[in-house]
Design a protein around this motif. Structure first.
Motif, PDB file in Angstrom:
ATOM      1  N   ALA A   1       1.706   6.818  -6.694  1.00 27.72           N
ATOM      2  CA  ALA A   1       0.663   7.770  -7.067  1.00 27.72           C
ATOM      3  C   ALA A   1       1.152   9.202  -6.891  1.00 27.72           C
ATOM      4  O   ALA A   1       0.897  10.076  -7.739  1.00 27.72           O
ATOM      5  N   ARG A   2       1.863   9.450  -5.784  1.00 27.59           N
ATOM      6  CA  ARG A   2       2.408  10.791  -5.564  1.00 27.59           C
ATOM      7  C   ARG A   2       3.467  11.124  -6.611  1.00 27.59           C
ATOM      8  O   ARG A   2       3.550  12.242  -7.102  1.00 27.59           O
TER       9      ARG A   2
ATOM     10  N   LYS B   1       0.833  -1.201   0.000  1.00 28.70           N
ATOM     11  CA  LYS B   1       0.000   0.000   0.000  1.00 28.70           C
ATOM     12  C   LYS B   1       0.867   1.250   0.000  1.00 28.70           C
ATOM     13  O   LYS B   1       0.600   2.219  -0.720  1.00 28.70           O
ATOM     14  N   ALA B   2       1.933   1.225   0.820  1.00 28.76           N
ATOM     15  CA  ALA B   2       2.837   2.381   0.881  1.00 28.76           C
ATOM     16  C   ALA B   2       3.513   2.623  -0.466  1.00 28.76           C
ATOM     17  O   ALA B   2       3.680   3.771  -0.899  1.00 28.76           O
TER      18      ALA B   2
ATOM     19  N   GLN C   1       2.306   1.769  -3.437  1.00 26.15           N
ATOM     20  CA  GLN C   1       1.298   2.274  -4.354  1.00 26.15           C
ATOM     21  C   GLN C   1       1.023   3.750  -4.115  1.00 26.15           C
ATOM     22  O   GLN C   1       0.876   4.526  -5.066  1.00 26.15           O
ATOM     23  N   GLU C   2       0.971   4.151  -2.842  1.00 25.73           N
ATOM     24  CA  GLU C   2       0.732   5.560  -2.519  1.00 25.73           C
ATOM     25  C   GLU C   2       1.903   6.420  -2.993  1.00 25.73           C
ATOM     26  O   GLU C   2       1.704   7.526  -3.524  1.00 25.73           O
ATOM     27  N   ALA C   3       3.133   5.905  -2.804  1.00 28.03           N
ATOM     28  CA  ALA C   3       4.307   6.656  -3.258  1.00 28.03           C
ATOM     29  C   ALA C   3       4.313   6.785  -4.774  1.00 28.03           C
ATOM     30  O   ALA C   3       4.664   7.838  -5.327  1.00 28.03           O
TER      31      ALA C   3
END
Length: 298
Positions: free
Chosen positions: A82-83, A75-76, A78-80
């Motif tokens: 996306a950013r 998840k981390a 994927q979030e990175a």
């Protein structure tokens, strides 16, 4: 003294153990220790129930909280991503000139470029980008193939004398080893170069006859690649011999060795190892290190 007897000094019962006349008193375990053991035991039991803990063959107990560290990391990531996509898409879409006009993108280029350079380029070109013997400085604006961001990006993509099918290729003949020129002729060429190049203060033994003959020999053997004025040719990757930037060295011995034995550098291609966006960032970062002066001829 037997078990249960009292120690005459403290009045406490003994355990019957004795070491070299020292007897062990039958003291109770401190309450603080018992309390600590109870608390840690209860904590362990609660942790076993709530968290993944016990292996069960090919699986394990998941715990009541259902925490999965692998899922947390994914998840981390994927979030990175996306950013990161918010600015990588911009850099991928814009051309080099537009990127350099955007301060917010240039801040990212400097931060990401520094990391990319340290991970992929510093081993050869140095952490300060000032090069090492045989590996050119990227901080002096003296380029072999051209120093504009587009050209640097292409060099990064295909490499120099690499295994890429489109690689840039350059090789200096071994004039001495292959019998093209004798020692005297090579020495005269070196005298001509050292007499005309910038930044060489200690010329050493240098006679006008050698320089004059060297000029003629240079025109006949070297000018086809390095140019009649010795200023190099970025279309061929031939370096400027009249500036003060040298791959190996400008002393007489180094130059004689270069002309005699020839040179063929190597730079790996990065098309298969870095994304197009990463190569774009690196190209801008490197040209900014050199002062942002595009189009130098080495």
């Amino acid at each position: 003294m037997a078990i249960g007897e009292r120690d005459p000094i403290t009045g406490r019962h003994t355990t019957g153990h004795e070491w070299n006349g020292i007897e062990e008193l039958d003291n109770r375990v401190p309450r603080a220790v018992i309390f600590f053991l109870i608390v840690t035991t209860l904590f362990s039991i609660v942790y076993w129930v709530l968290m993944p803990a016990w292996p069960l063959g090919v699986t394990y107990t998941k715990g009541l909280l259902g925490i999965d560290q692998r899922a947390t990391v994914e998840k981390a990531v994927q979030e990175a991503a996306a950013r990161r996509a918010a600015w990588t898409d911009e850099i991928a879409r814009l051309d080099f000139a537009e990127i350099t006009k955007r301060p917010e993108l240039m801040r990212i280029v400097r931060e990401s470029g520094s990391t990319l350079f340290g991970d992929n380029c510093a081993a050869c070109h140095g952490t300060d980008a000032k090069g090492n013997p045989g590996f050119p400085s990227l901080a002096d604006d003296a380029w072999l193939w051209g120093g504009d961001p587009e050209t640097v990006a292409e060099t990064l993509r295909i490499g120099i004398n690499s295994t890429h099918p489109e690689t840039r290729f350059a090789q200096m003949p071994a004039f001495g080893r292959d019998g093209i020129l004798d020692r005297t002729a090579i020495s005269s060429i070196v005298s001509f170069i050292r007499n005309n190049a910038q930044g060489i203060d200690d010329l050493g033994p240098l006679d006008s006859k050698g320089v004059k003959e060297g000029a003629q020999l240079f025109a006949e053997n070297c000018a086809a690649c390095h140019g009649e004025d010795g200023r190099g040719d970025p279309a061929m990757g031939a370096p400027d011999l009249m500036d003060d930037s040298w791959l190996i060295g400008s002393d007489r011995a180094s130059l004689i060795g270069t002309v005699s034995q020839g040179r063929q550098g190597h730079m790996p291609h990065w098309e298969d190892r870095l994304t197009e966006t990463d190569r774009k960032i690196l190209a801008i970062y490197v040209t900014e290190i050199a002062g942002g002066r595009a189009g130098a001829a080495r």
